[in-house]
Design a protein around this motif. Structure first.
Motif, PDB file in Angstrom:
ATOM      1  N   TYR A 103       0.344  -1.570  -0.526  1.00 50.38           N
ATOM      2  CA  TYR A 103      -0.597   0.024  -0.200  1.00 50.38           C
ATOM      3  C   TYR A 103       0.629   1.104  -0.201  1.00 50.38           C
ATOM      4  CZ  TYR A 103      -3.635   3.610   1.620  1.00 50.38           C
ATOM      5  OH  TYR A 103      -4.425   4.429   1.206  1.00 50.38           O
ATOM      6  N   ILE A 104       2.370   1.304   1.080  1.00 53.87           N
ATOM      7  CA  ILE A 104       2.664   2.660   1.118  1.00 53.87           C
ATOM      8  C   ILE A 104       3.298   3.228  -0.651  1.00 53.87           C
ATOM      9  CG2 ILE A 104       4.627   3.620   2.605  1.00 53.87           C
ATOM     10  CD1 ILE A 104       3.430   2.483   4.940  1.00 53.87           C
ATOM     11  N   PRO A 105       4.016   2.029  -0.957  1.00 52.23           N
ATOM     12  CA  PRO A 105       4.708   2.167  -1.993  1.00 52.23           C
ATOM     13  C   PRO A 105       4.341   2.409  -2.901  1.00 52.23           C
ATOM     14  CG  PRO A 105       5.783  -0.205  -1.307  1.00 52.23           C
ATOM     15  CD  PRO A 105       4.252   0.580  -1.052  1.00 52.23           C
ATOM     16  N   PHE A 106       2.671   2.004  -3.063  1.00 46.98           N
ATOM     17  CA  PHE A 106       1.273   2.365  -4.231  1.00 46.98           C
ATOM     18  C   PHE A 106       0.589   3.482  -3.939  1.00 46.98           C
ATOM     19  CE2 PHE A 106      -3.443   2.706  -4.794  1.00 46.98           C
ATOM     20  CZ  PHE A 106      -3.105   1.471  -6.328  1.00 46.98           C
ATOM     21  N   ILE A 107       0.778   4.089  -2.722  1.00 48.59           N
ATOM     22  CA  ILE A 107       0.079   5.216  -2.474  1.00 48.59           C
ATOM     23  C   ILE A 107       0.847   6.342  -2.504  1.00 48.59           C
ATOM     24  CG2 ILE A 107       0.077   5.376   0.412  1.00 48.59           C
ATOM     25  CD1 ILE A 107      -2.753   6.171  -2.576  1.00 48.59           C
ATOM     26  N   ALA A 108       1.992   6.628  -2.305  1.00 49.29           N
ATOM     27  CA  ALA A 108       3.313   7.356  -2.367  1.00 49.29           C
ATOM     28  C   ALA A 108       3.279   7.970  -3.862  1.00 49.29           C
ATOM     29  CB  ALA A 108       4.544   7.083  -1.934  1.00 49.29           C
ATOM     30  N   LEU A 109       3.559   6.697  -4.537  1.00 48.93           N
ATOM     31  CA  LEU A 109       3.624   6.951  -5.869  1.00 48.93           C
ATOM     32  C   LEU A 109       2.506   7.661  -6.783  1.00 48.93           C
ATOM     33  CD1 LEU A 109       5.824   6.383  -8.501  1.00 48.93           C
ATOM     34  CD2 LEU A 109       4.724   3.985  -8.826  1.00 48.93           C
ATOM     35  N   ILE A 110       1.348   6.783  -6.394  1.00 43.64           N
ATOM     36  CA  ILE A 110      -0.024   7.560  -7.238  1.00 43.64           C
ATOM     37  C   ILE A 110      -0.613   8.661  -6.560  1.00 43.64           C
ATOM     38  CG2 ILE A 110      -2.748   7.696  -6.766  1.00 43.64           C
ATOM     39  CD1 ILE A 110      -0.811   4.693  -8.661  1.00 43.64           C
ATOM     40  N   ALA A 111       0.382   9.050  -5.060  1.00 46.38           N
ATOM     41  CA  ALA A 111       0.207  10.171  -4.798  1.00 46.38           C
ATOM     42  C   ALA A 111       0.863  11.638  -5.345  1.00 46.38           C
ATOM     43  CB  ALA A 111      -0.225  10.570  -3.682  1.00 46.38           C
ATOM     44  N   ILE A 330      -7.395  11.330  -5.184  1.00 46.17           N
ATOM     45  CA  ILE A 330      -6.846  10.838  -3.930  1.00 46.17           C
ATOM     46  C   ILE A 330      -6.724  11.067  -2.944  1.00 46.17           C
ATOM     47  CG2 ILE A 330      -5.725  12.732  -3.152  1.00 46.17           C
ATOM     48  CD1 ILE A 330      -3.581   9.456  -4.914  1.00 46.17           C
ATOM     49  N   LEU A 331      -8.021  10.769  -2.436  1.00 45.36           N
ATOM     50  CA  LEU A 331      -8.331  10.424  -1.149  1.00 45.36           C
ATOM     51  C   LEU A 331      -9.709   9.028  -1.168  1.00 45.36           C
ATOM     52  CD1 LEU A 331      -9.382  13.906   1.305  1.00 45.36           C
ATOM     53  CD2 LEU A 331      -8.067  11.757   1.621  1.00 45.36           C
ATOM     54  N   GLU A 332      -9.933   9.613  -2.184  1.00 44.32           N
ATOM     55  CA  GLU A 332     -11.135   7.842  -3.107  1.00 44.32           C
ATOM     56  C   GLU A 332     -10.129   7.081  -2.827  1.00 44.32           C
ATOM     57  OE1 GLU A 332     -14.472   7.061  -5.749  1.00 44.32           O
ATOM     58  OE2 GLU A 332     -13.782   9.224  -5.603  1.00 44.32           O
ATOM     59  N   VAL A 333      -9.302   7.100  -3.725  1.00 43.86           N
ATOM     60  CA  VAL A 333      -8.386   5.928  -4.312  1.00 43.86           C
ATOM     61  C   VAL A 333      -7.367   5.662  -3.178  1.00 43.86           C
ATOM     62  CG1 VAL A 333      -6.839   5.697  -5.290  1.00 43.86           C
ATOM     63  CG2 VAL A 333      -7.935   6.816  -6.837  1.00 43.86           C
ATOM     64  N   GLY A 334      -7.122   6.570  -2.963  1.00 44.10           N
ATOM     65  CA  GLY A 334      -6.213   6.500  -1.047  1.00 44.10           C
ATOM     66  C   GLY A 334      -7.080   5.188   0.394  1.00 44.10           C
ATOM     67  N   LYS A 335      -8.692   5.502   0.383  1.00 41.39           N
ATOM     68  CA  LYS A 335      -9.485   5.595   0.870  1.00 41.39           C
ATOM     69  C   LYS A 335      -9.739   3.734   0.607  1.00 41.39           C
ATOM     70  CE  LYS A 335     -10.940   9.172   3.108  1.00 41.39           C
ATOM     71  NZ  LYS A 335     -12.181  10.224   3.327  1.00 41.39           N
ATOM     72  N   TYR A 432     -13.091  -0.520 -13.098  1.00 45.02           N
ATOM     73  CA  TYR A 432     -12.614   0.352 -12.644  1.00 45.02           C
ATOM     74  C   TYR A 432     -11.794   0.963 -11.224  1.00 45.02           C
ATOM     75  CZ  TYR A 432     -16.252   4.435 -14.124  1.00 45.02           C
ATOM     76  OH  TYR A 432     -17.032   5.468 -15.038  1.00 45.02           O
ATOM     77  N   ILE A 433     -12.170  -0.680 -10.321  1.00 44.74           N
ATOM     78  CA  ILE A 433     -11.334  -1.119  -9.670  1.00 44.74           C
ATOM     79  C   ILE A 433      -9.642  -1.706  -9.870  1.00 44.74           C
ATOM     80  CG2 ILE A 433     -12.870  -0.423  -7.503  1.00 44.74           C
ATOM     81  CD1 ILE A 433     -12.913  -3.617  -8.487  1.00 44.74           C
ATOM     82  N   GLY A 434      -9.126  -1.805 -11.213  1.00 46.14           N
ATOM     83  CA  GLY A 434      -8.581  -2.822 -12.000  1.00 46.14           C
ATOM     84  C   GLY A 434      -7.321  -1.943 -11.991  1.00 46.14           C
ATOM     85  N   ASN A 435      -6.982  -0.923 -11.810  1.00 42.81           N
ATOM     86  CA  ASN A 435      -6.180   0.127 -12.083  1.00 42.81           C
ATOM     87  C   ASN A 435      -6.445   1.607 -10.742  1.00 42.81           C
ATOM     88  OD1 ASN A 435      -3.225   0.512 -12.340  1.00 42.81           O
ATOM     89  ND2 ASN A 435      -2.861   1.075 -14.403  1.00 42.81           N
ATOM     90  N   ALA A 436      -5.339   2.370 -10.257  1.00 39.85           N
ATOM     91  CA  ALA A 436      -5.565   3.261  -9.515  1.00 39.85           C
ATOM     92  C   ALA A 436      -6.158   4.788 -10.184  1.00 39.85           C
ATOM     93  CB  ALA A 436      -4.709   3.929  -8.686  1.00 39.85           C
ATOM     94  N   PRO A 437      -5.401   5.246 -11.886  1.00 37.62           N
ATOM     95  CA  PRO A 437      -6.091   6.053 -12.284  1.00 37.62           C
ATOM     96  C   PRO A 437      -7.883   5.759 -12.915  1.00 37.62           C
ATOM     97  CG  PRO A 437      -3.683   5.144 -12.798  1.00 37.62           C
ATOM     98  CD  PRO A 437      -4.067   4.625 -11.953  1.00 37.62           C
ATOM     99  N   ASN A 438      -7.812   4.930 -12.614  1.00 39.03           N
ATOM    100  CA  ASN A 438      -9.339   5.279 -13.441  1.00 39.03           C
ATOM    101  C   ASN A 438      -9.902   5.333 -12.744  1.00 39.03           C
ATOM    102  OD1 ASN A 438      -8.023   3.042 -15.081  1.00 39.03           O
ATOM    103  ND2 ASN A 438      -9.117   1.368 -14.715  1.00 39.03           N
ATOM    104  N   LEU A 439      -9.746   5.419 -11.036  1.00 39.36           N
ATOM    105  CA  LEU A 439     -10.954   6.077 -10.389  1.00 39.36           C
ATOM    106  C   LEU A 439     -10.820   7.302 -10.216  1.00 39.36           C
ATOM    107  CD1 LEU A 439     -11.391   3.465  -7.454  1.00 39.36           C
ATOM    108  CD2 LEU A 439     -13.255   4.336  -8.827  1.00 39.36           C
ATOM    109  N   MET A 440      -9.542   8.092 -10.068  1.00 35.90           N
ATOM    110  CA  MET A 440      -8.794   9.199 -10.024  1.00 35.90           C
ATOM    111  C   MET A 440      -9.271   9.714 -11.423  1.00 35.90           C
ATOM    112  SD  MET A 440      -5.190   9.506  -8.762  1.00 35.90           S
ATOM    113  CE  MET A 440      -4.565   8.463  -9.631  1.00 35.90           C
ATOM    114  N   VAL A 441      -9.468   9.627 -12.665  1.00 31.72           N
ATOM    115  CA  VAL A 441      -9.994   9.759 -13.786  1.00 31.72           C
ATOM    116  C   VAL A 441     -11.557   9.469 -13.680  1.00 31.72           C
ATOM    117  CG1 VAL A 441     -10.274   9.783 -16.414  1.00 31.72           C
ATOM    118  CG2 VAL A 441      -7.967   9.205 -15.764  1.00 31.72           C
ATOM    119  N   LYS A 442     -12.117   9.066 -13.089  1.00 33.91           N
ATOM    120  CA  LYS A 442     -13.599   9.393 -13.175  1.00 33.91           C
ATOM    121  C   LYS A 442     -13.997  10.509 -12.268  1.00 33.91           C
ATOM    122  CE  LYS A 442     -17.460   6.272 -11.233  1.00 33.91           C
ATOM    123  NZ  LYS A 442     -18.155   7.183 -10.122  1.00 33.91           N
TER     124      LYS A 442
END
Length: 480
Positions: A103-111, A330-335, A432-442
């Motif tokens: 999670y931390i590597p994932f959310i650090a890069l995404i954020a 990013i909050l939505e993706v993070g949660k 939408y949940i297959g990849n994090a950017p999907n939800l952010m774009v939505k």
């Protein structure tokens, strides 16, 4: 006044973990034998996915205000029974393992990519014609392998929406943007998509995917761009498609100007940090409750946070205002992904158990009677699970199922590794949940007033557009 807590949200799991690092008496290996687990342990994960799929349909207002609590409830419904069955130490150790290694590597890069790209504002407005839209999608597709799907998506989604805000039908533009810039375009380098980054850390050469799945990537990307052009042209030729000029929220301008250019340097810093974490091998690791954290990974994640903070400090306020930058995507993706990474723990363990686990039938599907890999089945098994599970750990499961030796997988079993890589990256676009950017774009599109398809409505698009292309790819590239 809510910005500081929003910024600290991605750091909360890190702070939580540091508390346990200061308590060595709690150190406990995060070992979980998936062969002993009942399929019932997958119910919280299934509930998480169903909540993400159904609540926005049946109770959208309730979901919008309480989705964090709902996802947290599913996490608790997993962790409490798990602690009762296996002990508090095992529950905490597995939670810390999921946070530290995933999670931390994932959310650090995404954020970091979200914040930095959100500070680059493209001023001016172009006219959203089918030709222009196709060009912007093609640009995002190319950039995705160079700056990550998140970086490319965050950089271009706002200019794309602005160019089309005088049209009545915009949702299809965003859907294809997710297909291309947020997924398929990231298939050529480890910078593009998290599964390939994990493969890079496991020993897969940086340019291996470029050499081995370039034909598949060109096929899917060119096919999607052609399909999009004709779909967009169909809507554009409708006489009532464009709003009256007076109703255009952002009238066309003569030129394009970029504000917040210093963030391009920060994007290069993010790319450099990712490369550093894979190339630097000091051999120093820290044992945190049984989870080994390498020094390069720790340095990368801390410096990614620093890069994000620097971006917030040096970016002109007008650039973020022009982007209508806000913390909600990013909050939505993070949660959501915090809950996914926690409730997926037993699911991944059962998959890793192979033929001894509850999902033995899935594992048996990918090999023939002689134990040889079936590339087409690896492509579909990895892809289907990546559509609903996180595609990074799913990639690792099938990477290990295929032998786990990068030297062998890059040579003798190159076609199998290509199938695994393509399945994880391409089919992350199925939901939408297959990849994090999907939800952010939505989320960004909806914040701009675009009425996006529901979870199942989006899947209807992917079933009608993507699945037929995947079937053709199977027969061309991954022989049945």
């Amino acid at each position: 006044m809510r910005r500081a807590p929003a910024l600290l949200f991605p750091l909360a799991p890190l702070l939580f973990t540091l508390l346990f690092m200061l308590a060595p008496s709690l150190a406990h290996a995060a070992d979980l034998d998936g062969a002993t687990l009942s399929p019932m342990w997958a119910l919280p994960f299934a509930g998480t996915l169903l909540s993400i799929a159904l609540f926005p349909l049946i109770a959208p207002r309730f979901w919008h205000h309480h989705y964090g609590k709902i996802i947290a409830a599913w996490a608790v419904l997993f962790l409490v029974p798990f602690a009762q069955a296996f002990g508090m130490h095992a529950a905490v150790a597995n939670a810390v393992h999921a946070l530290l290694s995933e999670y931390i590597p994932f959310i650090a890069l995404i954020a970091a990519l979200y914040i930095v790209a959100g500070g680059i504002c493209v001023r001016g407005n172009l006219h959203g014609t089918p030709r222009l839209n196709t060009g912007l999608l093609a640009l995002g597709t190319v950039l995705a392998s160079l700056m990550g799907t998140t970086g490319a998506a965050m950089l271009l989604i706002r200019p794309l929406l602005r160019a089309n805000d005088n049209r009545r039908h915009v949702a299809h533009v965003v859907v294809f943007f997710i297909f291309l810039a947020a997924n398929a375009g990231g298939a050529l380098t480890p910078l593009g998509d998290p599964p390939l980054f994990l493969g890079f850390l496991k020993g897969v050469d940086f340019f291996w995917t470029l050499r081995n799945i370039l034909p598949e990537t060109l096929f899917i990307c060119i096919a999607l761009l052609v399909i999009f052009y004709f779909v967009d042209r169909h809507y554009y030729l409708n006489k009532e498609e464009e709003l009256p000029q007076a109703a255009d929220p952002t009238p066309d301008s003569a030129g394009i100007r970029i504000e917040g250019k210093r963030n391009f340097v920060l994007l290069l810093a993010v790319v450099g940090l990712v490369l550093m974490s894979g190339l630097w091998k000091p051999g120093i690791e820290f044992n945190v409750m049984g989870t080994m954290v390498g020094l390069p990974a720790a340095v990368r994640d801390v410096l990614l946070v620093v890069v994000a903070l620097v971006s917030l400090l040096i970016t002109p306020i007008t650039a973020r205002t022009g982007n209508e930058f806000n913390w909600e995507p990013i909050l939505e993706v993070g949660k959501l992904f915090a809950g996914i990474f926690l409730t997926i723990i037993p699911v991944i363990a059962m998959l890793k158990a192979g033929t001894d686990g509850a999902f033995a039938s899935v594992i048996r599907m990918v090999s023939d009677s002689g134990g040889q890999p079936i590339d087409s089945m690896y492509f579909w098994a990895t892809g289907i699970l990546s559509s609903f599970l996180d595609n990074a750990p799913t990639y690792l499961v099938f990477f290990n199922t295929a032998g786990g030796d990068p030297a062998t997988l890059m040579t003798r079993d190159a076609s199998t590794l290509a199938a695994i890589s393509a399945g994880a990256v391409f089919m992350g676009a199925n939901t939408y949940i297959g990849n994090a950017p999907n939800l952010m774009v939505k989320a960004i599109a909806e914040s701009r007033g675009v009425r996006m398809p529901s979870f199942f409505g989006y899947m209807l698009w992917s079933i009608c557009v993507l699945v037929p292309l995947f079937l053709v790819m199977t027969f061309i590239f991954f022989h049945v």
